[in-house]
Design a protein around this motif. Structure first.
Motif, short mmCIF file in Angstrom:
data_model
loop_
_atom_site.label_atom_id
_atom_site.label_comp_id
_atom_site.label_asym_id
_atom_site.label_seq_id
_atom_site.Cartn_x
_atom_site.Cartn_y
_atom_site.Cartn_z
N MET A 158 0.83 -1.21 0.00
CA MET A 158 0.00 0.00 0.00
C MET A 158 0.86 1.25 0.00
N THR A 159 1.91 1.23 0.82
CA THR A 159 2.80 2.40 0.91
C THR A 159 3.53 2.64 -0.41
N LEU A 160 4.04 1.56 -1.01
CA LEU A 160 4.77 1.71 -2.27
C LEU A 160 3.86 2.23 -3.38
N ASP A 161 2.63 1.75 -3.41
CA ASP A 161 1.69 2.24 -4.43
C ASP A 161 1.46 3.74 -4.27
N HIS A 162 1.32 4.18 -3.03
CA HIS A 162 1.13 5.62 -2.78
C HIS A 162 2.36 6.42 -3.22
N GLU A 163 3.55 5.90 -2.91
CA GLU A 163 4.79 6.60 -3.28
C GLU A 163 4.91 6.77 -4.79
N VAL A 164 4.63 5.69 -5.52
CA VAL A 164 4.72 5.74 -6.98
C VAL A 164 3.68 6.70 -7.55
N ASP A 165 2.48 6.67 -6.99
CA ASP A 165 1.41 7.56 -7.46
C ASP A 165 1.79 9.02 -7.27
N VAL A 166 2.35 9.35 -6.11
CA VAL A 166 2.77 10.73 -5.84
C VAL A 166 3.88 11.15 -6.80
N LEU A 167 4.84 10.26 -7.04
CA LEU A 167 5.95 10.58 -7.93
C LEU A 167 5.47 10.80 -9.37
N GLU A 168 4.58 9.95 -9.84
CA GLU A 168 4.05 10.13 -11.19
C GLU A 168 3.29 11.44 -11.32
N HIS A 169 2.55 11.78 -10.27
CA HIS A 169 1.82 13.05 -10.27
C HIS A 169 2.78 14.24 -10.31
N GLN A 170 3.87 14.16 -9.54
CA GLN A 170 4.86 15.25 -9.52
C GLN A 170 5.50 15.41 -10.89
N PHE A 171 5.82 14.32 -11.55
CA PHE A 171 6.40 14.39 -12.89
C PHE A 171 5.41 14.99 -13.89
N ASN A 172 4.17 14.56 -13.83
CA ASN A 172 3.16 15.10 -14.75
C ASN A 172 2.95 16.60 -14.53
N ARG A 173 2.89 16.99 -13.27
CA ARG A 173 2.64 18.40 -12.93
C ARG A 173 3.78 19.30 -13.39
N ASN A 174 5.00 18.74 -13.42
CA ASN A 174 6.16 19.54 -13.81
C ASN A 174 6.65 19.25 -15.23
N HIS A 175 5.80 18.56 -16.00
CA HIS A 175 6.07 18.30 -17.42
C HIS A 175 7.39 17.55 -17.64
N VAL A 176 7.60 16.54 -16.81
CA VAL A 176 8.78 15.69 -16.94
C VAL A 176 8.40 14.46 -17.76
N ASP A 177 9.11 14.21 -18.85
CA ASP A 177 8.87 13.01 -19.66
C ASP A 177 9.53 11.81 -18.99
N THR A 178 8.94 10.63 -19.17
CA THR A 178 9.53 9.41 -18.61
C THR A 178 9.59 8.32 -19.69
N LEU A 179 10.54 7.42 -19.52
CA LEU A 179 10.71 6.31 -20.45
C LEU A 179 11.26 5.11 -19.69
N ASN A 180 10.63 3.95 -19.86
CA ASN A 180 11.11 2.73 -19.23
C ASN A 180 12.04 2.00 -20.19
N GLY A 181 13.23 1.65 -19.71
CA GLY A 181 14.17 0.95 -20.54
C GLY A 181 15.57 1.02 -19.98
N LEU A 182 16.48 0.29 -20.60
CA LEU A 182 17.88 0.24 -20.17
C LEU A 182 18.70 1.18 -21.04
N ALA A 183 19.30 2.18 -20.41
CA ALA A 183 20.02 3.21 -21.15
C ALA A 183 21.52 2.93 -21.19
N LYS A 184 22.14 3.30 -22.31
CA LYS A 184 23.60 3.26 -22.40
C LYS A 184 24.06 4.38 -23.32
N PHE A 185 25.26 4.88 -23.02
CA PHE A 185 25.83 5.95 -23.84
C PHE A 185 26.36 5.37 -25.15
N VAL A 186 26.13 6.10 -26.24
CA VAL A 186 26.71 5.72 -27.53
C VAL A 186 27.57 6.85 -28.08
N GLY A 187 27.57 7.97 -27.39
CA GLY A 187 28.38 9.12 -27.77
C GLY A 187 28.33 10.15 -26.67
#
Length: 486
Positions: A92-121
């Motif tokens: 229950m606590t983790l669900d609330h934490e994730v919900d708050v974080l997603e709301h903060q990102f949406n409110r501040n126009h932060v884009d998100t992407l799920n995946g494994l990142a690596k530098f190529v340059g």
């Protein structure tokens, strides 16, 4: 920055990553957060800070730990506590934490992407998503906030059920009757003492002769006495030679010839930086032997100026609280925005049973630096609030400069330590002295009153300041009868 897809790309959505992204969003910049997991929050939300602290609160509530001094050691709020009971509140606590974080990102126009990142340059990364797609994008600045992962040496026969690391531990199917914990660092100490509060037989093994060496030794002595009294079998100073999964139990052989058995083993001896998949060679960055990056501690720039790193991936102090500050400072510097620097004194919080928190210097540090000092101590059992709460243990220790009277350090062990420490932190950062605690009134009855008790304890042994000395006038002194003067 207009030549790139983003002004700032943040790799990792833990405390420092989220703080940096939200700060960049508030500055009106185009920012992207990439996280390898399908849910935001990083290690802090899903396997680290929030889960362990939620688990602690659940254990203390369901076990009736805080009331046992009144109603006896056998007292419990719930007679039969299961692993599902512990995990219900956790999810229950983790669900609330994730919900708050997603709301903060949406409110501040932060884009998100799920995946494994690596530098190529130098300014380009490639992200492999769970759908096996890859995409490339560029940014003017990057922030590496990938955190750490558990250290899993080959000699430990991990099986995910009875031999586990800190991540697996949260997914236990049953509460064991006995638990062996290897590693008396913060994580090991927290979990060992939590399960001891559930009346699980716990053995805590640490190869070194001491543990939590950054904590004042007086505090550790008090803490050690309490956890041993609570049933933790603390084994210090002997290395682990062998770990055997015998099916019905786990057996640990120590270098001193002793053996320790338990139904479950938690290996909590260290973490390493989660940087292996970033392809740092593509941008000319190197890590240390534990996968951590070196940065300028004022700006959090790496040796490559447009790439920053914050949080656990840069090592000490590896706290969620300091990571939040680091992310904000790094984002402001990367986006060329003035901001306030970090305060010199920040608190450590260890959510063990009992909890501990410190801020400033320890007595050992004062000895090493040759700083003349005085000590003030308050015991929680001496406070009225302590009597009301049934506290039998707990103490607050304050270190004060004899030269300037300033507060140099505060150490607390016992109920509410991680909340109480902020009073000492504020006074220290404002360059306050012991006189603050003597002159000011604290709510009564409260545990915060321990500051006044400790302040008076030290004040009464310290030289009296000139402005506080009582002076008799010569005329008044002469009028005193000779016998009275004698």
């Amino acid at each position: 920055m207009a030549d790139h897809d983003y002004d700032l790309i943040v790799i990792g959505s833990g405390p420092s990553g989220r703080a940096a992204a939200i700060q960049a969003g508030k500055l009106g910049r185009k920012v992207l957060v990439i996280d390898r997991k399908d849910r935001l929050g990083g290690v802090s939300v899903h396997t680290g800070t929030i889960p362990s602290k939620t688990l602690r609160e659940t254990v203390l509530n369901l076990s009736g730990w805080r009331e046992r001094s009144f109603y006896g050691r056998s007292y419990r709020v719930k007679d039969q506590i299961s692993a599902e009971d512990l995990k219900a509140r956790l999810h229950m606590t983790l669900d609330h934490e994730v919900d708050v974080l997603e709301h903060q990102f949406n409110r501040n126009h932060v884009d998100t992407l799920n995946g494994l990142a690596k530098f190529v340059g130098p300014h380009e990364i490639e992200v492999a998503t769970q759908a096996s797609d890859t995409t490339r994008m560029t940014a003017a600045k990057f922030l590496i906030a990938t955190g750490t992962k558990t250290y899993r040496p080959d000699y430990v026969p991990f099986n995910g059920k009875t031999v586990v690391d800190g991540d697996d531990f949260l997914e236990m199917e049953e509460i064991p009757r006995s638990l062996v914990v290897i590693g008396a660092g913060v994580i090991g100490v927290e979990y060992a003492t939590m399960f001891s509060a559930l009346d699980v037989r716990v053995a805590l093994i640490e190869p070194r002769a001491s543990f939590l060496d950054f904590i004042d030794r007086t505090l550790i002595q008090d803490f050690t006495h309490q956890i041993r009294e609570n049933g933790v079998d603390l084994r210090l100073g002997s290395a682990v030679e062998n770990i055997e999964d015998a099916g019905t139990h786990i057996e640990v052989s120590l270098a001193n010839g002793r053996h320790v058995r338990g139904e479950m083993l938690l290996f909590a001896a260290g973490r390493i930086g989660a940087t292996a998949s970033l392809n740092l060679d593509a941008v000319g960055l190197e890590t240390d032997h534990r996968g951590r990056l070196e940065v300028d501690r004022k700006t959090y720039q790496t040796s490559v100026p447009h790439i920053y790193a914050t949080g656990d991936v840069i090592g000490h102090p590896s706290l969620a609280s300091t990571s939040l500050q680091q992310g904000r400072v790094a984002a402001c510097h990367a986006l060329e925005t003035p901001t306030l620097s970090e305060s010199p004194w920040y608190p450590y919080g260890i959510y063990s049973v009992p909890e501990m928190s410190t801020c400033g210097m320890s007595e050992e540090e004062l000895h090493e630096r040759g700083i003349p000092y005085e000590v003030g101590v308050a015991r929680f059992r001496e406070t009225s609030r302590g009597h009301i709460m049934g506290l039998e243990h707990g103490m607050l220790k304050m270190l004060l400069s004899l030269k300037t009277r300033r507060v140099l350090g505060v150490q607390i062990v016992g109920e509410g330590a991680t909340e109480l420490i902020h009073i000492g932190q504020a006074v220290m950062n404002l360059k306050g002295t012991v006189d603050y605690f003597v002159q000011n009134t604290f709510n009564y009855p409260t545990l915060a009153e321990a500051y006044k008790i400790a302040g008076l304890d030290a004040f009464n042994r310290m030289p009296i300041p000139e402005e506080f000395k009582v002076r008799r006038s010569a005329k008044k002194a002469a009028s005193i009868p000779a016998k009275a003067a004698e």
